[in-house]
Each structure stands twice: as C-alpha cells, then as structure tokens.
Design a protein around this motif. Sequence first.
Motif, short mmCIF file in Angstrom:
data_model
loop_
_atom_site.label_atom_id
_atom_site.label_comp_id
_atom_site.label_asym_id
_atom_site.label_seq_id
_atom_site.Cartn_x
_atom_site.Cartn_y
_atom_site.Cartn_z
N LEU A 1 18.07 83.86 66.97
CA LEU A 1 18.93 82.68 67.13
C LEU A 1 18.46 81.82 68.31
O LEU A 1 18.41 80.59 68.20
N GLN A 2 18.13 82.46 69.41
CA GLN A 2 17.72 81.69 70.58
C GLN A 2 16.40 80.97 70.35
O GLN A 2 16.25 79.80 70.68
N ALA A 3 15.43 81.66 69.78
CA ALA A 3 14.12 81.04 69.57
C ALA A 3 14.18 79.98 68.47
O ALA A 3 13.67 78.87 68.64
N LEU A 4 14.81 80.32 67.36
CA LEU A 4 14.79 79.43 66.21
C LEU A 4 15.65 78.19 66.40
O LEU A 4 15.36 77.14 65.83
N THR A 5 16.68 78.28 67.20
CA THR A 5 17.49 77.09 67.48
C THR A 5 16.62 76.03 68.15
O THR A 5 16.65 74.86 67.76
N GLN A 6 15.83 76.43 69.10
CA GLN A 6 14.96 75.48 69.78
C GLN A 6 13.84 74.98 68.86
O GLN A 6 13.48 73.80 68.91
N VAL A 7 13.33 75.86 68.02
CA VAL A 7 12.28 75.46 67.08
C VAL A 7 12.81 74.43 66.09
O VAL A 7 12.16 73.41 65.81
N VAL A 8 14.00 74.66 65.56
CA VAL A 8 14.57 73.73 64.59
C VAL A 8 14.92 72.41 65.25
O VAL A 8 14.70 71.33 64.67
N ILE A 9 15.46 72.45 66.45
CA ILE A 9 15.76 71.21 67.17
C ILE A 9 14.47 70.40 67.35
O ILE A 9 14.45 69.18 67.14
N ALA A 10 13.39 71.06 67.71
CA ALA A 10 12.12 70.36 67.88
C ALA A 10 11.61 69.80 66.56
O ALA A 10 10.93 68.76 66.55
N ALA A 11 11.94 70.44 65.45
CA ALA A 11 11.45 69.98 64.15
C ALA A 11 12.25 68.79 63.60
O ALA A 11 11.69 67.95 62.90
N ILE A 12 13.53 68.71 63.92
CA ILE A 12 14.35 67.66 63.30
C ILE A 12 14.66 66.49 64.23
O ILE A 12 15.17 65.48 63.77
N ILE A 13 14.33 66.60 65.50
CA ILE A 13 14.68 65.56 66.46
C ILE A 13 13.40 65.03 67.11
O ILE A 13 12.53 65.80 67.51
N THR A 14 13.31 63.74 67.21
CA THR A 14 12.13 63.12 67.81
C THR A 14 12.05 63.48 69.30
O THR A 14 13.08 63.72 69.95
N PRO A 15 10.86 63.50 69.84
CA PRO A 15 10.71 63.83 71.27
C PRO A 15 11.52 62.93 72.19
O PRO A 15 12.02 63.36 73.21
N ARG A 16 11.68 61.67 71.80
CA ARG A 16 12.43 60.72 72.63
C ARG A 16 13.90 61.13 72.76
O ARG A 16 14.50 60.97 73.81
N GLU A 17 14.49 61.66 71.69
CA GLU A 17 15.91 62.04 71.68
C GLU A 17 16.15 63.51 72.02
O GLU A 17 17.28 63.92 72.18
N ARG A 18 15.08 64.28 72.10
CA ARG A 18 15.22 65.73 72.22
C ARG A 18 15.95 66.16 73.49
O ARG A 18 16.70 67.12 73.48
N GLY A 19 15.77 65.46 74.58
CA GLY A 19 16.42 65.84 75.84
C GLY A 19 17.93 65.84 75.73
O GLY A 19 18.60 66.74 76.24
N ARG A 20 18.47 64.85 75.05
CA ARG A 20 19.93 64.77 74.88
C ARG A 20 20.44 65.98 74.11
O ARG A 20 21.44 66.58 74.47
N TYR A 21 19.74 66.35 73.06
CA TYR A 21 20.20 67.45 72.23
C TYR A 21 19.96 68.81 72.90
O TYR A 21 20.69 69.75 72.68
N MET A 22 18.92 68.90 73.70
CA MET A 22 18.71 70.13 74.48
C MET A 22 19.81 70.28 75.52
O MET A 22 20.16 71.39 75.91
N GLY A 23 20.37 69.18 75.96
CA GLY A 23 21.52 69.24 76.86
C GLY A 23 22.72 69.88 76.18
O GLY A 23 23.45 70.66 76.79
N TYR A 24 22.92 69.56 74.91
CA TYR A 24 23.99 70.22 74.15
C TYR A 24 23.74 71.71 74.08
O TYR A 24 24.66 72.52 74.23
N LEU A 25 22.48 72.09 73.85
CA LEU A 25 22.11 73.50 73.78
C LEU A 25 22.41 74.20 75.10
O LEU A 25 23.02 75.28 75.12
N SER A 26 22.04 73.59 76.20
CA SER A 26 22.32 74.17 77.52
C SER A 26 23.81 74.27 77.79
O SER A 26 24.28 75.26 78.35
N GLY A 27 24.55 73.26 77.38
CA GLY A 27 25.99 73.27 77.58
C GLY A 27 26.66 74.40 76.80
O GLY A 27 27.52 75.11 77.33
N ILE A 28 26.25 74.58 75.56
CA ILE A 28 26.82 75.65 74.73
C ILE A 28 26.52 77.00 75.34
O ILE A 28 27.39 77.89 75.41
#
Length: 176
Positions: A128-155
């Motif tokens: 779950l931990q590895a694949l969540t980050q892999v899938v986020i990288a696959a579906i979100i552009t690098p420009r927007e990725r920081g915002r969504y990684m913030g959600y991941l850190s918050g959760i």
Amino acid sequence: MTSTTRPARTPEEAAAHRRDVLLPLTGLLMALFVGVLSSTIVSNALPRILGDLGGTQAEYTWVVSASLLAMTASTPIWGKLADLYSKKLLVQAAIGIFLVGSLLCGLAVSTGQLIGFRVLQGLGMGGLQALTQVVIAAIITPRERGRYMGYLSGIMSIAVVGGPLLGGIIVDSPLG
C-alpha cells in the motif's frame, strides 16, 4: 526558438481532469489510511490482547515489530513489481493481502499466530505504501504532484497521531 506549450484547459476539462484524479486518489488514500492506522491503533490494546492469548514481553515486541519489518522489507519489492506488472492488480493484491492478514489477526488464538498474521498484514502495508506513491506518480503530472503528495503526507500524519488515540478510546469503552 519556438516553444510548444499546451493550451490552457477549459473549466469543464479541468473539472473532468480533477474528478479523474480525485476518484482513484481517494480510494488509495483511504486504503493507506487504514493500513497505517492498523500499525498504531493496536498499541493501546496490545497488553490486553497478549494477556488474553497468554503472551510474554518478548512476544509483545515481536507483535509490534513483525508488521513493521515485513512492511519495510517488502516495500522495494512492491516497487519493482510495479515496474513489471499492472499497478492496478498490484494495488488490489496489496489491499487483499492486508485485509486477509487483518482478518486472520482478529481470529488468532495464540501469540505465534498473531505474529505470523501481523507479518502478512505488514506485507500488504508495504504494498500500500509503495504502490500509492507509484500510482500517484502515474496519474498526476509532475507540476501538480506536490499538492497531491501533501494529501498523502496529511493522511499518514493523521493515521499515526490518531491511531493511539482511537485505540485508547476503543480499549477503554464498552467496544473494547
């Protein structure tokens, strides 16, 4: 020099894109939240659980460490598998392994079984931990990725801080 820039999205396209990203992201973050929560929520109930199972202090340590060791060891393996196979199938497999491990932990009748099932649960958590980050990288552009990684850190932060609190409430209430 010419630059090729993508034309700006219309508001409708932006909303559709956001919806296409938020739906899988919500499911991934919920699965990750439950996975991380499971490793911390047990801490308050563990003395009572081991008392019921007749466990020792050494076994107490192994119940806690078993899932963390399995998670740590399996995380890079899940990442490599994501390079080779379908990410969607791997996420489903990780969730399934975690759920089966959690169910078996609840059905354990001895401390040895609990430790073994926590290892299984940790294998799913690593995925779950590895694949969540892999899938986020696959579906979100690098420009927007920081915002969504913030959600991941918050959760993850909410799960780590809220787990012991929720575990204490469950243990000290009629639910426990």
